[in-house]
Write a protein that holds these residues in place. Structure first.
Motif, mmCIF file in Angstrom:
data_model
loop_
_atom_site.group_PDB
_atom_site.id
_atom_site.type_symbol
_atom_site.label_atom_id
_atom_site.label_comp_id
_atom_site.label_asym_id
_atom_site.label_seq_id
_atom_site.Cartn_x
_atom_site.Cartn_y
_atom_site.Cartn_z
ATOM 1 N N ASP A 25 -6.752 3.423 0.441
ATOM 2 C CA ASP A 25 -5.601 4.086 -0.083
ATOM 3 C C ASP A 25 -5.995 5.093 -1.219
ATOM 4 O OD1 ASP A 25 -3.107 4.075 -1.192
ATOM 5 O OD2 ASP A 25 -2.942 1.870 -1.595
ATOM 6 N N PRO B 17 -2.258 3.756 3.117
ATOM 7 C CA PRO B 17 -3.427 3.475 3.564
ATOM 8 C C PRO B 17 -3.778 4.178 4.774
ATOM 9 C CG PRO B 17 -1.806 1.768 4.183
ATOM 10 C CD PRO B 17 -1.194 2.812 3.214
ATOM 11 N N PRO C 260 0.587 -1.093 0.041
ATOM 12 C CA PRO C 260 0.130 -0.068 -0.023
ATOM 13 C C PRO C 260 0.946 1.404 0.022
ATOM 14 C CG PRO C 260 -0.560 -1.232 1.854
ATOM 15 C CD PRO C 260 0.841 -1.942 1.084
#
Length: 154
Positions: free
Chosen positions: A55, A5, A2
């Motif tokens: 995200d 996030p 990610p």
């Protein structure tokens, strides 16, 4: 992995998108849909902690924690906290969002004074046990509603 996030609360602006979040079809028997989780969170609002993982602008996951629930009906002192539900979007799995979500629930539990969290999962080769074990969850030897119980020290 990610990029950035973050957790968000459920609001009137994102509840519909939350209810549309889907895991892979082969996982649907392993975890309840987000809509059911939100109904449970409403009914158990004193202990439920539902959140969304984004995200950027993209909704990628739904964790729901629980805090200080009486685990066993025969032991009022057995109060536990942990991860109640975890749904990661089908096309976003394997990118670290589940790990981020578990860490977020763990941090909230720690903030509330907990020293460990619990979770349950469906047993079997197609279940998420390997995921939870990689995160450090250890089997307790218990089961709850036919599910395996694991615990993670904070």
């Amino acid at each position: 992995m990610p990029s950035s996030p973050r957790l968000e609360e459920i609001t009137p602006d994102n509840v519909e998108a939350a209810c549309e979040l889907r895991v892979r079809p082969d996982q649907e028997h392993l975890v309840a849909p987000v809509a059911k989780s939100l109904a449970e969170a409403y009914a158990w609002r004193e202990i439920a902690w539902p959140r969304l993982v984004y995200d950027g602008d993209e909704l990628v996951g739904f964790p729901m924690g629980f805090f200080r629930i009486q685990w066993r009906h025969d032991d009022p002192a057995d109060l536990r906290s942990g991860l109640w539900r975890l749904n990661i979007a089908a096309d976003r799995q394997g990118r670290g969002y589940g790990r981020f979500a578990v860490r977020a629930v763990s941090e909230e539990a720690r903030r509330r004074g907990e020293t460990r969290i619990y979770t349950t999962w469906e047993p079997g080769d197609d279940g998420p046990e390997e995921f939870y074990r990689r995160l450090g969850f250890r089997l307790t030897g218990e089961s709850s509603g036919g599910q395996t119980v694991g615990t993670l020290g904070l």
